[in-house]
Design a protein around this motif. Structure first.
Motif, mmCIF file in Angstrom:
data_model
loop_
_atom_site.group_PDB
_atom_site.id
_atom_site.type_symbol
_atom_site.label_atom_id
_atom_site.label_comp_id
_atom_site.label_asym_id
_atom_site.label_seq_id
_atom_site.Cartn_x
_atom_site.Cartn_y
_atom_site.Cartn_z
ATOM 1 N N LEU A 136 -1.080 12.846 6.096
ATOM 2 C CA LEU A 136 -1.338 12.138 4.841
ATOM 3 C C LEU A 136 -0.078 11.508 4.251
ATOM 4 O O LEU A 136 -0.090 11.064 3.100
ATOM 5 C CB LEU A 136 -1.943 13.110 3.816
ATOM 6 C CG LEU A 136 -3.343 13.639 4.153
ATOM 7 C CD1 LEU A 136 -3.712 14.782 3.219
ATOM 8 C CD2 LEU A 136 -4.368 12.515 4.065
ATOM 9 N N SER A 139 -0.534 8.120 2.676
ATOM 10 C CA SER A 139 -1.538 7.962 1.630
ATOM 11 C C SER A 139 -0.867 7.600 0.308
ATOM 12 O O SER A 139 0.179 8.152 -0.044
ATOM 13 C CB SER A 139 -2.333 9.259 1.470
ATOM 14 O OG SER A 139 -3.281 9.146 0.432
ATOM 15 N N GLU A 143 -4.210 3.289 -2.143
ATOM 16 C CA GLU A 143 -4.887 3.316 -0.846
ATOM 17 C C GLU A 143 -4.904 4.755 -0.331
ATOM 18 O O GLU A 143 -4.183 5.125 0.596
ATOM 19 C CB GLU A 143 -4.189 2.392 0.154
ATOM 20 C CG GLU A 143 -4.244 0.920 -0.224
ATOM 21 C CD GLU A 143 -3.634 0.030 0.842
ATOM 22 O OE1 GLU A 143 -3.221 0.561 1.897
ATOM 23 O OE2 GLU A 143 -3.568 -1.190 0.629
ATOM 24 N N GLU A 145 -5.992 8.304 1.438
ATOM 25 C CA GLU A 145 -6.535 8.692 2.731
ATOM 26 C C GLU A 145 -6.962 10.155 2.690
ATOM 27 O O GLU A 145 -6.509 10.922 1.834
ATOM 28 C CB GLU A 145 -5.484 8.496 3.838
ATOM 29 C CG GLU A 145 -5.032 7.057 4.022
ATOM 30 C CD GLU A 145 -3.958 6.928 5.096
ATOM 31 O OE1 GLU A 145 -3.528 7.981 5.623
ATOM 32 O OE2 GLU A 145 -3.562 5.795 5.397
#
Length: 352
Positions: A136, A139, A143, A145
């Protein structure tokens, strides 16, 4: 979760409870083995539609349809939300199956900043590390994730200590869908690399002289995976019912044997007091009464088939006892002993 503030995280932690775990038949709270927080399903709601993500497709491809001849529908069931904050961990364990058709677990990790908390998966002599914090790392709040991992429920796994931040996960139980018969699934070619390799190996095995001349009349295949077994039926439980829920290579082997018209079955193998073994479809159920002559009499009275070891062949080794049943051995004093049995795929060649 991508924009969670420290205050919001602290508020979430404040309503959580310490996470217990199963030890044998008991649920225990022991922070020397597991230190984590949890929210039960009735205490939270997350608008996450798994069907709109590629997650289920990956699970279907990698855990269920490991060979394209193995096609079964699956369903997911949300289970718990867990928080592993600084210092939290969970030592090696296996997930407790909630039903016979439960085959695995899906863990979704939210993009909250944290370090540590790696998930270590271990099967036999191999291990894999799932580092959600690393996965991650790209991330962002704009945006976000998610990271996820899915695995069979009999795989040993552990969560390493979290060194900073908070690792927040949502766990789903994974089930084979009972309501979809194979005839309702679209037709596909039967020949695949894995099934062809296994069929070739099986054909070569059946051509061995000791099988051709009838010296060996029973083939036993130890299962690669463990399976939950219900023990609450009388007089016993027919383990053949588990054939609908076989996983991975076990499911493929069972399918290949059927394709070769070998009439495979799932049976329990018990090792007798001497060199003989016993096969049967039922799990022995207590109480058994007083068994004066010991284990062999118990197994024979339980309807087990006695086998001469020279007439049977273990093609693949088993991973160990699949279950144990208790019985009372009658001698100069009563004592509680255990008889161990293992579930295996069996082909009786003399029946073909």
């Amino acid at each position: 979760m991508a924009n969670v503030t420290e205050g919001q995280l602290n508020s979430l932690i404040s309503v959580c409870e310490a996470a217990a775990f199963g030890r044998g038949t008991e649920t225990v709270l022991d922070e020397s083995y597991r230190k984590a927080l949890k929210l039960d399903l009735s205490q939270f709601s997350i608008p996450l539609d798994l069907a709109s993500t590629p997650i289920l497709h990956r699970i279907q491809q990698d855990l269920v349809d490991t060979d394209t001849t193995l096609r079964r529908h699956i369903r997911t069931e949300p289970y718990k939300l867990n928080i592993y904050d600084k210092g939290a961990f969970f030592k090696p364990h296996k997930d407790t199956p909630r039903a016979e058709n439960m085959f695995g677990s899906l863990v979704i990790v939210f993009p909250t900043p944290h370090k540590g908390g790696e998930l270590i998966l271990t099967e036999k002599d191999q291990s894999w590390t799932f580092d959600a914090a690393q996965a991650l790392s790209n991330s962002t709040p704009t945006e976000p994730e998610l990271a996820f991992v899915a695995f069979y429920s009999d795989v040993t796994h552990e969560v390493r200590p979290v060194t900073s931040g908070a690792r927040i996960t949502l766990t789903f139980n994974l089930y084979f869908e009972d309501s979809t018969p194979e005839s309702d699934l679209p037709a596909i070619p039967r020949v695949t690399d894995q099934s062809l390799t296994m069929k070739t190996a099986m054909t070569e095995l059946l051509a061995e002289p000791r099988i051709v001349d009838g010296s060996v009349n029973t083939l036993c295949f130890g299962l690669s995976h463990s399976y939950p077994v219900k023990r609450d039926k009388e007089p016993g439980y027919d383990v053949q019912e588990l054939s609908r829920y076989l996983k991975g290579s076990d499911a493929l082997l069972f399918r290949v044997c059927k394709d070769l018209k070998l009439a495979p079955s799932l049976e329990v193998f018990h090792r007798g007091e001497e060199e003989f073994g016993y096969l049967g479809r039922d799990l022995l159920q207590p109480p058994y009464g007083e068994i004066e002559s010991g284990l062999d009499e118990l197994l024979e009275e339980g309807g087990m088939q006695k086998l001469d070891p020279s007439e049977m062949l273990w093609v693949t080794k088993s991973s160990g006892p699949g279950m144990k049943a208790d019985y009372v051995a009658y001698g100069n004093e009563a004592s509680l002993e255990s008889v161990y049995g293992e579930i295996c795929i069996v082909v009786h060649l003399e029946d073909d």
